[in-house]
Design an enzyme around this catalytic site. Structure first.
Site, PDB file in Angstrom:
ATOM      1  N   TRP A 144       0.807  -1.219   0.000  1.00 25.88           N
ATOM      2  CA  TRP A 144       0.000   0.000   0.000  1.00 25.88           C
ATOM      3  C   TRP A 144       0.841   1.271   0.000  1.00 25.88           C
ATOM      4  CZ3 TRP A 144       1.905   2.385   4.161  1.00 25.88           C
ATOM      5  CH2 TRP A 144       2.496   1.560   5.137  1.00 25.88           C
ATOM      6  N   ASN A 145       2.115   1.175   0.364  1.00 29.43           N
ATOM      7  CA  ASN A 145       2.850   2.430   0.604  1.00 29.43           C
ATOM      8  C   ASN A 145       3.196   3.176  -0.693  1.00 29.43           C
ATOM      9  OD1 ASN A 145       4.700   0.463  -0.065  1.00 29.43           O
ATOM     10  ND2 ASN A 145       6.254   1.132   1.386  1.00 29.43           N
ATOM     11  N   LYS A 168      -2.542  -8.827  -7.372  1.00 26.98           N
ATOM     12  CA  LYS A 168      -3.353  -8.654  -6.164  1.00 26.98           C
ATOM     13  C   LYS A 168      -2.763  -7.462  -5.405  1.00 26.98           C
ATOM     14  CE  LYS A 168      -3.027  -9.668  -2.063  1.00 26.98           C
ATOM     15  NZ  LYS A 168      -3.533  -8.355  -1.606  1.00 26.98           N
ATOM     16  N   PRO A 169      -3.465  -6.311  -5.406  1.00 19.66           N
ATOM     17  CA  PRO A 169      -2.929  -5.147  -4.692  1.00 19.66           C
ATOM     18  C   PRO A 169      -3.222  -5.251  -3.201  1.00 19.66           C
ATOM     19  CG  PRO A 169      -5.039  -4.597  -5.674  1.00 19.66           C
ATOM     20  CD  PRO A 169      -4.767  -6.039  -6.043  1.00 19.66           C
ATOM     21  N   ALA A 170      -2.597  -4.386  -2.412  1.00 23.66           N
ATOM     22  CA  ALA A 170      -2.846  -4.372  -0.963  1.00 23.66           C
ATOM     23  C   ALA A 170      -4.310  -4.019  -0.709  1.00 23.66           C
ATOM     24  CB  ALA A 170      -1.932  -3.358  -0.290  1.00 23.66           C
ATOM     25  N   GLY A 222       6.609  -6.371   0.029  1.00 22.10           N
ATOM     26  CA  GLY A 222       5.906  -6.261   1.294  1.00 22.10           C
ATOM     27  C   GLY A 222       6.820  -6.634   2.441  1.00 22.10           C
ATOM     28  N   SER A 223       6.230  -7.156   3.497  1.00 25.18           N
ATOM     29  CA  SER A 223       7.012  -7.405   4.708  1.00 25.18           C
ATOM     30  C   SER A 223       7.859  -8.677   4.579  1.00 25.18           C
ATOM     31  CB  SER A 223       6.064  -7.533   5.895  1.00 25.18           C
ATOM     32  OG  SER A 223       5.149  -8.575   5.651  1.00 25.18           O
ATOM     33  N   GLU A 244      10.817  -8.209  -2.709  1.00 24.47           N
ATOM     34  CA  GLU A 244      11.321  -6.915  -2.225  1.00 24.47           C
ATOM     35  C   GLU A 244      10.728  -6.734  -0.837  1.00 24.47           C
ATOM     36  OE1 GLU A 244      13.452  -5.153  -3.744  1.00 24.47           O
ATOM     37  OE2 GLU A 244      13.275  -5.593  -5.874  1.00 24.47           O
ATOM     38  N   LEU A 245      11.552  -6.830   0.189  1.00 29.69           N
ATOM     39  CA  LEU A 245      11.012  -6.928   1.545  1.00 29.69           C
ATOM     40  C   LEU A 245      11.391  -5.721   2.413  1.00 29.69           C
ATOM     41  CD1 LEU A 245      11.745 -10.751   1.848  1.00 29.69           C
ATOM     42  CD2 LEU A 245       9.714  -9.625   0.948  1.00 29.69           C
ATOM     43  N   CYS A 278      10.439   1.515   2.302  1.00 21.23           N
ATOM     44  CA  CYS A 278      11.386   0.483   2.729  1.00 21.23           C
ATOM     45  C   CYS A 278      12.822   0.982   2.677  1.00 21.23           C
ATOM     46  CB  CYS A 278      11.208  -0.743   1.849  1.00 21.23           C
ATOM     47  SG  CYS A 278      11.130  -0.284   0.143  1.00 21.23           S
ATOM     48  N   GLU A 379      12.476  -2.659  12.164  1.00 25.08           N
ATOM     49  CA  GLU A 379      12.031  -1.673  11.178  1.00 25.08           C
ATOM     50  C   GLU A 379      10.896  -0.852  11.813  1.00 25.08           C
ATOM     51  OE1 GLU A 379      10.850  -1.956   6.506  1.00 25.08           O
ATOM     52  OE2 GLU A 379       9.756  -3.274   7.832  1.00 25.08           O
TER      53      GLU A 379
HETATM   54  P1  NAD Z   1       2.494  -6.974   3.968  1.00 24.94           P
HETATM   55  O1  NAD Z   1       3.516  -8.006   3.758  1.00 24.94           O
HETATM   56  O2  NAD Z   1       1.540  -7.156   5.081  1.00 24.94           O
HETATM   57  O3  NAD Z   1       1.576  -6.788   2.681  1.00 24.94           O
HETATM   58  C1  NAD Z   1       2.105  -6.677   1.404  1.00 24.94           C
HETATM   59  C2  NAD Z   1       1.189  -7.385   0.442  1.00 24.94           C
HETATM   60  O4  NAD Z   1       1.163  -8.757   0.789  1.00 24.94           O
HETATM   61  C3  NAD Z   1      -0.261  -6.904   0.475  1.00 24.94           C
HETATM   62  O5  NAD Z   1      -0.782  -6.928  -0.833  1.00 24.94           O
HETATM   63  C4  NAD Z   1      -0.930  -7.955   1.309  1.00 24.94           C
HETATM   64  O6  NAD Z   1      -2.293  -8.094   1.025  1.00 24.94           O
HETATM   65  C5  NAD Z   1      -0.162  -9.183   0.886  1.00 24.94           C
HETATM   66  N1  NAD Z   1      -0.247 -10.300   1.809  1.00 24.94           N
HETATM   67  C6  NAD Z   1      -0.251 -10.276   3.168  1.00 24.94           C
HETATM   68  N2  NAD Z   1      -0.417 -11.538   3.649  1.00 24.94           N
HETATM   69  C7  NAD Z   1      -0.502 -12.359   2.578  1.00 24.94           C
HETATM   70  C8  NAD Z   1      -0.702 -13.762   2.412  1.00 24.94           C
HETATM   71  N3  NAD Z   1      -0.835 -14.575   3.448  1.00 24.94           N
HETATM   72  N4  NAD Z   1      -0.748 -14.252   1.150  1.00 24.94           N
HETATM   73  C9  NAD Z   1      -0.617 -13.437   0.090  1.00 24.94           C
HETATM   74  N5  NAD Z   1      -0.445 -12.111   0.176  1.00 24.94           N
HETATM   75  C10 NAD Z   1      -0.388 -11.577   1.411  1.00 24.94           C
HETATM   76  O7  NAD Z   1       3.305  -5.645   4.054  1.00 24.94           O
HETATM   77  P2  NAD Z   1       2.752  -4.179   4.168  1.00 24.94           P
HETATM   78  O8  NAD Z   1       2.513  -3.905   5.588  1.00 24.94           O
HETATM   79  O9  NAD Z   1       1.639  -3.941   3.225  1.00 24.94           O
HETATM   80  O10 NAD Z   1       3.987  -3.339   3.604  1.00 24.94           O
HETATM   81  C11 NAD Z   1       4.989  -2.879   4.409  1.00 24.94           C
HETATM   82  C12 NAD Z   1       6.242  -3.715   4.249  1.00 24.94           C
HETATM   83  O11 NAD Z   1       6.632  -3.776   2.892  1.00 24.94           O
HETATM   84  C13 NAD Z   1       7.418  -3.132   4.968  1.00 24.94           C
HETATM   85  O12 NAD Z   1       8.084  -4.136   5.670  1.00 24.94           O
HETATM   86  C14 NAD Z   1       8.301  -2.571   3.879  1.00 24.94           C
HETATM   87  O13 NAD Z   1       9.637  -2.459   4.200  1.00 24.94           O
HETATM   88  C15 NAD Z   1       8.022  -3.484   2.764  1.00 24.94           C
HETATM   89  N6  NAD Z   1       8.245  -2.824   1.479  1.00 24.94           N
HETATM   90  C16 NAD Z   1       9.328  -3.206   0.771  1.00 24.94           C
HETATM   91  C17 NAD Z   1       9.616  -2.597  -0.446  1.00 24.94           C
HETATM   92  C18 NAD Z   1      10.785  -3.015  -1.257  1.00 24.94           C
HETATM   93  O14 NAD Z   1      10.856  -2.696  -2.411  1.00 24.94           O
HETATM   94  N7  NAD Z   1      11.726  -3.757  -0.706  1.00 24.94           N
HETATM   95  C19 NAD Z   1       8.765  -1.605  -0.935  1.00 24.94           C
HETATM   96  C20 NAD Z   1       7.666  -1.235  -0.181  1.00 24.94           C
HETATM   97  C21 NAD Z   1       7.410  -1.870   1.027  1.00 24.94           C
END
Ligand code: NAD
Length: 475
Positions: A144-145, A168-170, A222-223, A244-245, A278, A379
């Site tokens: 989402w960020n 699948k978006p956030a 994501g995370s 990309e975490l 991130c 983080e």
């Molecule tokens: P998140 O991992 O909770 O969510 C990211 C995505 O994953 C969302 O679309 C979410 O719906 C999906 N997701 C969550 N659980 C899932 C599951 N069980 N199965 C499939 N998909 C699932 O992370 P967040 O809170 O949305 O984003 C923040 C994190 O993302 C931070 O840790 C940040 O550092 C990281 N991030 C990394 C980068 C990068 O390029 N390295 C860029 C942006 C954000």
């Protein structure tokens, strides 16, 4: 949702609400898709793949180029949707739309540069030819960020390579994704080439992506926790993954740097997207001899930052994504305070002046941060700048690398030899040397260690969607 070239409701008929994080207002309802919808989208992408993968690079480039043009035409609308749905200031949202569009243009060009090679053989009757082919159906999961640019950073190279895709978006930012898919629809991509599945619960959709044999690649931002789960499950079918975490970026200021210039840089990159990037610095290491000047400058800049609605031009700090994010920041600051850190400014949730309905935390500077504090290890993903002092280059390099993360790092120094030593010594994928914005559609972005696998952007970004095929010809 957009599946096989059609806008459709969820198979179960459910919807979910999208809210504005600045005031809690409901701003839209979106299809609440699940496993059945993900399966339909996988089927559509699978059926579309043979034909799309055989289009010429010039044809794929033309579609991407058209999408780039449409994105620029819609820049203001996309930015407004983003500010309303994600909360960032409108100016930052416009910058993100531009950055997102850059990927479409760059990969429209790079599609034409997917070269193979010939390799000399030791046998006189043999010729080796290496060709790159698309990996197949790709499933993309975005955060989402950066709700627009994280889509194009995956979609553009995947389509350029000849893959078909399901996104699948956030769950907090589906409206930005829908706006982007209206653009893909208008750009004329054939049915099934790009598909969108939205949902309030990501797990059943993710399960289909990870267990359906037809999906050959999963790309995720994501995370780190979710990234590890994806890597584990993808291993069962040996699916390719790009991850990309999270990050925990060090920002190192040496005694030969200008502390005021460095503090200005820190105030810009740390509070980018209210600290929800991130690559935001999460540990500011400042040489003890210049710490007072650095802290004073940073404090005075941060104390002036105004929080509020991103539609107010004087605002530079938007809301955090949700209540859990505010609670995490609060916990880290309280822990640091209890262990002796000094709150130079901020240090509180913001509720006055109409902010009570949103998720606001005051931009905060902490000094006297030490390794026993949670913020030193975790983080933050929020508007807190923790300052740690150091006295030697060896010490600071060891402290900076003492983390399981390895995404971005920043160094301020005027000594070119030291700059090179740090560039080579830091275990991070992206290093800014006197530079707070080391990112571009043309450059590889990604992390080492638990910050991920693979790179997005640049030549490396398209390689993530290509298989290498060797032909041995006996003549
Ligand atoms: P998140 O991992 O909770 O969510 C990211 C995505 O994953 C969302 O679309 C979410 O719906 C999906 N997701 C969550 N659980 C899932 C599951 N069980 N199965 C499939 N998909 C699932 O992370 P967040 O809170 O949305 O984003 C923040 C994190 O993302 C931070 O840790 C940040 O550092 C990281 N991030 C990394 C980068 C990068 O390029 N390295 C860029 C942006 C954000």
């Amino acid at each position: 949702m957009f599946i096989d070239g059609q806008w459709v409701e969820a198979a179960g008929g459910r919807v979910f609400e999208v809210t504005n994080p600045a005031n809690g207002a409901v701003i839209g309802t979106v299809a609440d898709g699940g496993g059945d919808d993900a399966l339909s989208a996988v089927e559509a992408a699978f059926q579309a793949f043979p034909k799309w993968s055989r289009t010429t690079a010039y044809q794929r480039s033309a579609f991407l180029y058209r999408a780039w043009q449409l994105m620029l035409e819609r820049k203001e609308d996309l930015a407004r949707t983003m500010t309303e749905e994600q909360g960032k200031p409108l100016k930052a949202a416009r910058n993100e739309v531009q950055y997102g569009a850059d990927f479409l243009l760059w990969y429209a060009e790079e599609a034409k540069r997917v070269y193979g090679e010939t390799i000399p053989s030791g046998r006189a009757d043999q010729r080796f030819i290496v060709q790159r082919q698309p990996v197949g159906v790709v499933a993309a999961i975005t955060p989402w960020n950066y709700p627009v640019s994280m889509i194009t950073r995956k979609v553009a190279p995947a389509l350029a390579a000849g893959c078909t895709l399901i996104l699948k978006p956030a769950e907090s930012t589906p409206l930005c994704a829908i706006a982007m898919f209206r653009i893909f629809e208008e750009a004329g991509f054939p049915s099934g080439v790009v598909n969108l599945v939205t949902g309030a619960d990501p797990a059943p959709i993710g399960d289909v992506f990870l267990t359906d044999q037809r999906v050959r690649k999963v790309t995720f931002t994501g995370s780190t926790g979710v990234g590890k789960m994806i890597a584990e499950k993808a291993a069962a079918q040996m699916k390719r993954v790009s991850l990309e975490l999270g990050g925990h970026a060090p920002f190192i200021v040496f005694d030969d740097a200008d502390p005021e210039h460095a503090a200005k840089g820190a105030s810009l990159v740390k509070f980018l997207n209210t600290g929800q990037a991130c690559i935001c610095p999460n540990r500011l290491f400042v040489h003890e001899s210049i710490a007072d000047t650095f802290i004073g400058t940073l404090r005075s800049r941060v104390a002036k930052m105004k929080a509020g609605s991103g539609f107010d031009e004087s605002v530079s700090i938007g809301p955090l994504v949700n209540e859990a994010a505010v609670a995490k920041v609060e916990r880290q600051v309280e822990d640091a305070r209890a262990k002796g850190a000094v709150v130079e400014c901020g240090g509180d949730r913001m509720m006055d002046g109409g902010l009570i309905g949103g998720h606001f935390y005051a931009p905060t500077v902490l000094s006297g941060v030490t390794p026993d504090m949670q913020i030193y290890r975790e983080e933050t993903f929020g508007p807190v700048a923790p300052i740690i002092t150091f006295s030697s280059e060896d010490d600071v390099l060891a402290m900076a690398n003492d983390t399981t993360y390895g995404l971005a790092a920043y160094v301020y120094t005027r000594d070119v030899s030291r700059a090179m030593r740090m560039f080579e010594g830091l275990d991070f994928g992206i290093i800014g040397i006197n530079d707070i914005n080391p990112t571009s559609a043309a450059a590889p972005f990604g992390g080492m260690k638990e910050s991920g696998l693979g790179r997005e952007g640049g030549r490396d970004g398209i390689a993530e969607y290509l298989e290498t095929k060797l032909g041995g010809f006996s003549i």
